[in-house]
Design a protein around this motif. Structure first.
Motif, PDB file in Angstrom:
ATOM      1  N   SER A  10       0.886  -1.396  -0.061  1.00  0.00           N
ATOM      2  CA  SER A  10       0.132   0.048   0.029  1.00  0.00           C
ATOM      3  C   SER A  10       0.901   1.172   0.080  1.00  0.00           C
ATOM      4  CB  SER A  10      -1.114   0.031   1.065  1.00  0.00           C
ATOM      5  OG  SER A  10      -0.355  -0.049   2.534  1.00  0.00           O
ATOM      6  N   LEU A  11       1.781   1.021   0.568  1.00  0.00           N
ATOM      7  CA  LEU A  11       3.014   2.261   0.622  1.00  0.00           C
ATOM      8  C   LEU A  11       3.451   2.681  -0.745  1.00  0.00           C
ATOM      9  CD1 LEU A  11       4.742   2.102   4.012  1.00  0.00           C
ATOM     10  CD2 LEU A  11       3.256   3.883   3.396  1.00  0.00           C
ATOM     11  N   PHE A  12       3.913   1.693  -1.417  1.00  0.00           N
ATOM     12  CA  PHE A  12       4.273   1.726  -2.772  1.00  0.00           C
ATOM     13  C   PHE A  12       3.332   2.322  -3.773  1.00  0.00           C
ATOM     14  CE2 PHE A  12       7.706  -1.765  -1.951  1.00  0.00           C
ATOM     15  CZ  PHE A  12       9.005  -0.718  -2.235  1.00  0.00           C
ATOM     16  N   LYS A  13       1.957   1.729  -3.617  1.00  0.00           N
ATOM     17  CA  LYS A  13       0.964   2.391  -4.485  1.00  0.00           C
ATOM     18  C   LYS A  13       0.855   3.841  -4.224  1.00  0.00           C
ATOM     19  CE  LYS A  13      -1.636  -1.802  -5.566  1.00  0.00           C
ATOM     20  NZ  LYS A  13      -2.973  -2.321  -5.592  1.00  0.00           N
ATOM     21  N   GLU A  14       0.860   4.108  -2.916  1.00  0.00           N
ATOM     22  CA  GLU A  14       0.359   5.540  -2.585  1.00  0.00           C
ATOM     23  C   GLU A  14       1.655   6.459  -3.191  1.00  0.00           C
ATOM     24  OE1 GLU A  14       0.661   7.968   1.654  1.00  0.00           O
ATOM     25  OE2 GLU A  14      -0.243   6.262   1.717  1.00  0.00           O
ATOM     26  N   ALA A  15       3.286   6.117  -3.121  1.00  0.00           N
ATOM     27  CA  ALA A  15       4.058   6.621  -3.804  1.00  0.00           C
ATOM     28  C   ALA A  15       3.987   6.599  -5.114  1.00  0.00           C
ATOM     29  CB  ALA A  15       5.376   5.942  -3.142  1.00  0.00           C
ATOM     30  N   ALA A  16       3.437   5.621  -5.865  1.00  0.00           N
ATOM     31  CA  ALA A  16       3.314   5.682  -7.270  1.00  0.00           C
ATOM     32  C   ALA A  16       2.437   6.908  -7.888  1.00  0.00           C
ATOM     33  CB  ALA A  16       3.136   4.260  -7.887  1.00  0.00           C
ATOM     34  N   ALA A  17       1.434   6.685  -6.902  1.00  0.00           N
ATOM     35  CA  ALA A  17       0.180   7.868  -7.373  1.00  0.00           C
ATOM     36  C   ALA A  17       0.652   9.228  -7.250  1.00  0.00           C
ATOM     37  CB  ALA A  17      -1.060   7.437  -6.511  1.00  0.00           C
ATOM     38  N   SER A  18       1.398   9.225  -5.989  1.00  0.00           N
ATOM     39  CA  SER A  18       1.881  10.678  -5.833  1.00  0.00           C
ATOM     40  C   SER A  18       2.943  11.012  -6.620  1.00  0.00           C
ATOM     41  CB  SER A  18       2.696  10.775  -4.169  1.00  0.00           C
ATOM     42  OG  SER A  18       3.495  11.854  -4.163  1.00  0.00           O
ATOM     43  N   GLY A  19       3.677  10.254  -7.219  1.00  0.00           N
ATOM     44  CA  GLY A  19       4.721  10.602  -8.382  1.00  0.00           C
ATOM     45  C   GLY A  19       4.008  11.043  -9.659  1.00  0.00           C
TER      46      GLY A  19
END
Length: 125
Positions: A10-19
């Motif tokens: 879930s942290l990786f998905k959140e970082a990808a969406a932010s990027g």
């Protein structure tokens, strides 16, 4: 089948969406400048390569050609040092000038010429 909740996922998905929301393309001037630098480096590498090929070929040709300098004598090989040539005067015997009191050939005792001149010519007969 339900997937278990993985906190790292879930942290990786959140970082990808932010990027993705903040991503933008580089300016055209930056891309053009980088392309020009790459082109200059390639031209420089090509020029250096050509110089190396030519110098290597020249060295190989010089090494493979027969050496003709071994049969000739160097221009100057004096066994003893010679002094530089000094210009000399001709070695003819010197004669002293005639004394002033004696007449030179062709002159009389009075110092006049023995051959008649126009003023001393004989009158017509």
């Amino acid at each position: 089948m339900s997937e278990p909740q993985d906190p790292l996922r879930s942290l990786f998905k959140e970082a990808a969406a932010s990027g993705q929301s903040r991503a933008r393309s580089a300016p055209l001037s930056f891309i053009t400048e980088r392309a020009e630098q790459v082109r200059r480096r390639r031209i420089l590498a090509l020029a250096v390569g050509v110089c190396l090929v030519f110098s290597g070929t020249g060295a190989a040709v010089a090494a493979l050609l027969p050496d003709s300098t071994g049969t000739t004598v160097p221009a100057t090989t004096p066994s003893t040092p010679r002094p530089s040539p000094v210009p000399s005067l001709p070695s003819s015997p010197r004669t002293s000038p005639p004394p002033a009191s004696s007449p030179s050939p062709g002159q009389g005792a009075s110092g006049t010429s023995a051959t008649p001149t126009r003023s001393q010519s004989n009158p017509p007969r």
